[in-house]
Structures are given as structure tokens and as C-alpha cells.
Write a protein that holds these residues in place. Sequence first.
Motif, mmCIF file in Angstrom:
data_model
loop_
_atom_site.group_PDB
_atom_site.id
_atom_site.type_symbol
_atom_site.label_atom_id
_atom_site.label_comp_id
_atom_site.label_asym_id
_atom_site.label_seq_id
_atom_site.Cartn_x
_atom_site.Cartn_y
_atom_site.Cartn_z
ATOM 1 N N VAL A 119 -0.266 1.248 -27.758
ATOM 2 C CA VAL A 119 -0.776 0.196 -28.631
ATOM 3 C C VAL A 119 -0.479 -1.113 -27.893
ATOM 4 C CG1 VAL A 119 -0.491 -0.958 -30.840
ATOM 5 C CG2 VAL A 119 -0.308 1.541 -30.684
ATOM 6 N N ILE A 120 -1.538 -1.837 -27.548
ATOM 7 C CA ILE A 120 -1.375 -3.035 -26.719
ATOM 8 C C ILE A 120 -1.500 -4.279 -27.593
ATOM 9 C CG2 ILE A 120 -2.288 -4.310 -24.734
ATOM 10 C CD1 ILE A 120 -1.771 -1.682 -23.583
ATOM 11 N N VAL A 121 -0.506 -5.121 -27.541
ATOM 12 C CA VAL A 121 -0.528 -6.367 -28.324
ATOM 13 C C VAL A 121 -0.247 -7.509 -27.364
ATOM 14 C CG1 VAL A 121 0.202 -7.419 -30.486
ATOM 15 C CG2 VAL A 121 0.716 -5.009 -30.051
ATOM 16 N N GLU A 122 -1.202 -8.430 -27.226
ATOM 17 C CA GLU A 122 -1.028 -9.489 -26.243
ATOM 18 C C GLU A 122 -0.747 -10.833 -26.905
ATOM 19 O OE1 GLU A 122 -4.786 -7.996 -23.840
ATOM 20 O OE2 GLU A 122 -3.174 -8.594 -22.476
ATOM 21 N N ASN A 123 -0.322 -11.774 -26.044
ATOM 22 C CA ASN A 123 -0.129 -13.148 -26.496
ATOM 23 C C ASN A 123 0.938 -13.249 -27.588
ATOM 24 O OD1 ASN A 123 -0.967 -15.700 -25.836
ATOM 25 N ND2 ASN A 123 -2.482 -15.803 -27.481
ATOM 26 N N VAL A 124 2.014 -12.506 -27.412
ATOM 27 C CA VAL A 124 3.111 -12.501 -28.385
ATOM 28 C C VAL A 124 4.248 -13.363 -27.815
ATOM 29 C CG1 VAL A 124 4.800 -11.051 -29.589
ATOM 30 C CG2 VAL A 124 2.507 -10.144 -29.079
ATOM 31 N N THR A 125 4.559 -14.469 -28.464
ATOM 32 C CA THR A 125 5.677 -15.290 -28.001
ATOM 33 C C THR A 125 6.985 -14.585 -28.355
ATOM 34 O OG1 THR A 125 5.863 -16.463 -30.095
ATOM 35 C CG2 THR A 125 4.395 -17.424 -28.425
ATOM 36 N N THR A 153 -6.883 -5.362 -31.811
ATOM 37 C CA THR A 153 -5.443 -5.599 -31.796
ATOM 38 C C THR A 153 -4.867 -5.192 -33.149
ATOM 39 O OG1 THR A 153 -5.715 -7.441 -30.295
ATOM 40 C CG2 THR A 153 -3.662 -7.362 -31.523
ATOM 41 N N PRO A 154 -3.845 -4.357 -33.131
ATOM 42 C CA PRO A 154 -3.283 -3.900 -34.405
ATOM 43 C C PRO A 154 -2.559 -5.032 -35.136
ATOM 44 C CG PRO A 154 -1.905 -3.207 -32.586
ATOM 45 C CD PRO A 154 -3.109 -3.846 -31.977
ATOM 46 N N GLU A 155 -2.489 -4.920 -36.437
ATOM 47 C CA GLU A 155 -1.710 -5.896 -37.203
ATOM 48 C C GLU A 155 -0.236 -5.779 -36.835
ATOM 49 O OE1 GLU A 155 -2.404 -5.956 -41.405
ATOM 50 O OE2 GLU A 155 -4.506 -5.381 -41.082
#
Lengths: 267, 267
Positions: free
Chosen positions: B173-179, B109-111
Motif C-alpha cells: 500500500v503506497i502512500v506518498e507526500n506524508v510529512t 491512495t488509501p485513506e
Amino acid sequence: MSDVLIESDANARFKRWKKLAEETRAVKKEGATLVEGIHLMEVVRDADVDVAAVMIDDERVTEEAEALAYETADKKYARVFRLTSALYDRLSPVEHGVGVMAEMVLPETPEASRWADADVLYLDGVQDAGNAGTLIRTAVAAGFRVIAASPKTALLWTPKVMRAAMGAHMGAVIVENVTAEALRANFKGTILAADARGGEDLFAADDYSRDSLCWIMGAEGPGVSEAALAVTDRRFYIPIEAACESLNVGAAAAVCLFDARRRRQCR
Amino acid sequence: MSDVLIESDANARFKRWKKLAEETRAVKKEGATLVEGIHLMEVVRDADVDVAAVMIDDERVTEEAEALAYETADKKYARVFRLTSALYDRLSPVEHGVGVMAEMVLPETPEASRWADADVLYLDGVQDAGNAGTLIRTAVAAGFRVIAASPKTALLWTPKVMRAAMGAHMGAVIVENVTAEALRANFKGTILAADARGGEDLFAADDYSRDSLCWIMGAEGPGVSEAALAVTDRRFYIPIEAACESLNVGAAAAVCLFDARRRRQCR
């Protein structure tokens, strides 16, 4: 009229419904289809279509679904049939449904003259039922109310297509088995094709939206057929990122149909 | 390294793959997923991702698929495992596949700083795997390469989502669990929401596309959540026909994401 309880799969009505549920050809031959669930039933209840029968899951129907069943039957002068869960499940396209469906009579195919000047979506060999349904829903939302389908396109009145279209059929005029040549002979407006292989940039192109329009969408993979390209007035591609191979047909249709809508609205 | 033939479902590797095929949590926990079929395998072969293993259906693999299996294994320094058809079928998401799949290692997961200025699609509670995949594919095609997902959204690396996205994950670029709060705290551009319940007419609105953009798409039915609306800068509706209830989320996203692309292109 009192309700009938159907408990055996030898019942003639049940056998007929089972064919409608399972066989594309039966829908065509019988001129009828099945609609299931609250939303589709509500749309059918309110639409100007005939209902031949209403069926409920005798063991598991919800209160809301049962009320809708009787309301629809009343309004359409149709009879309610109660089925055992075992039989109902064999007709139902969904696993945990609310327990209500209906046999709907297909509307008559309109004469060609009725859609010569309308805005049309032409499905050119779209064989996937889910895609076909989504395309109908998107077209009706964009104001393209006539859906014409090539002979190789999925039959549009099957339960699967109707489910994917979420009731949009009732706001559409459906014309099937239309060859590209017949489309050209009948349709008086401008025929546009969405073709990833070339043509004009959809966004950069000068206005194409003054006339009545027919947008042609092909199947995923093969795209628009040679026969359909041969009757096309203007051919467009959607400018996508080079890194990306293609859009799915539902997304491509949404972009094209709403591009036409935007151009008219913003003119 | 010679090939291994796996014939028993007690095999530890097979058990691991079965979990990846069936359990969303396993994909997350193991940091790996399965990709199946020629197209996805080719995308994975060419992408900068690691492959832990390549699996082929020992009895039914096609020549093309087998060649691709060895090519991929070579390039990724992975081993090829041959499975009996009975075992292969238990891993495969499709019924009549070509007989090749791979275990792919999920990228890190990217910063957050890496996507603070990028164009983002934020999936707000999109739970349907097919819809989520289509949205990723459409976003990458429109140039929105960062896909951020709320905690309630489907896990985006499962085989089902990857199949629906047709390889678009590799360009994203996939970023999960982002509120929604985390989205607002990290993202520096303009946050836009597509909301059928109100806001500005998407087509009539003045330009919103100069900044970097984050488009929020909600689930079908509930739509965009209150939490996401609270961090939204501008809210838009797509002007659809009154007769029509709504668009599906895939079509709505295509219209919105390509509206942004068109505005930038035509500026």
C-alpha cells in the motif's frame, strides 16, 4: 617533479588508463585499477596500498579535489598528471565528478592459509558489479573481512565494483577465482548457504555462529550453484512473506551476515 | 478490437507514453505509469489493478511476451498497440527487452485510517529511485506492507522505481507526500528510526516489536531528518565494524526490518 599535461588520446599513459576504465581484463592483466572521487581517494590515501599515478581534470577540478590529489601523490610518491576535460571524461565513471582520480596498484592476493580461519563471504557467481560492490561493503561492516569469489563472479577490483563498495575493499581481503572445491579444501570453519529454495529457517535455527563462518551468496535468479551447495554444511532460507517472491541479493546478504553478527554479540 | 500499429512519434498516445517514461511529474499528473518486461507484466496481470493499454515491439517481440500481452489485454479489457522498434525503444527502460509493456493505472491512495495500525516503512527523503525500489521490495518481503514516503522522497510509481522493486508495489500500500507530522498524527503504533549517529544498539535493545511498527529510513548521506527524529519513539543504530563507515540504505533497511520480523517470530 613537475606536473605533466596530457592533451592527446595517443598518449601511452592515457591509453593504459582508458583500458583500465573500460576493460575488466585489463584490470586483471595490469594488476591496477582506477579510483575516482573524494571519498575513494581519501580511503586509498589512508590505506596501505600503492598508487601509481594521480590524475586531475585540468579544467574543472575543485579546490578540495586538487589538494587531495597533491596530498595523495606526496604520500604515495606518485606523480600528478593533468588531463584536459575531454580526456578526463573518457576515464571517469561519473558525469559531474570533482575531477580527481588515481591509478591504484592491486594488493597481492593473500595465501590461502591466511583466510583458513577467518570469517568469509563467498560470492558464488554474482555477476552484477553493483551487487558485488554492495555485498563487499555489507560484509566488511558485518565483520566478514575476507571476500572470496567464484570464477564466475564479477572481477572485484574494477572501477564499478569499487565505486559500489564505497572503499570497503581497503578493509577487506579479496581472493578471486576460488572454486567451491578450493573453498572447502582451504576453509576450516562452517560453510553456510543462503538459499531461497529450502533449508533451515534462519531465525528459528539453533546457533551456528561459534565457529569461523563462510556465508555463500549466489546470483539473483539462479541462486547458489550445485557445486557450492555440495560443500555447504548448513543451508538456510530467510523467512519472507509468502506474497513476496524473493529478496534481492544485497538485502539477503545483509540479513544473513548480520544474523551471524547478532548471534555472536548476544551470546 | 483489432490491433493498432503506431509508426509516428506524433501519435498522441505515443506522446503520452513518452511523458510517462521520462517525466516523474507526468506519472503523478496522469495517474498512470509504464511497466515493462515479463516479470512486471505477469505481476500486473495477476494484481487487482487496471491496465489502460498494452504495447508490444512489433518487430522484436518474443513469442512468450506476445502471448502475455494478449492475455493481459484480455483480462484487463485493454487494447494492444504495436509499435515500431524505433518507437518502442524510446519508451523502454531496458536495452534488450522482450518487447512488451503496459500502461498501468495507479491505484487510489488509501485513506489514512487504513494504515493507522499497519506495519509501515517510512521513506524519509530517499531520492534515489533504485534505492527506493529495493526498499519497497525488502519491506514487503519482511511484512511491512505500507510504504509511506516523505514529500522529498522519489515518486514511487515511476518506471525506474517499479523496476527496482520487481513488482513488490502490487503487494504494498503506497502512500506518498506524508510529512513526519502527518505520520505521527495518523500512525498509532511505535515509530522507530535507523540512525547511524546514535541511539540504542539494535541487537542489544529490549523488545520493541509488540506494537504495530513504523521503521523510518533516511537517505544515504544525510540520514534521518530532524523532522522525522522529532516524531520517533525509539532510535537505533546497527552495530557495524568500527573500520567501516556505514551500510547502504538497502542493507540497513534489510537488517532493521528483518530484526523486527525475527523478534516477532521468535517471541
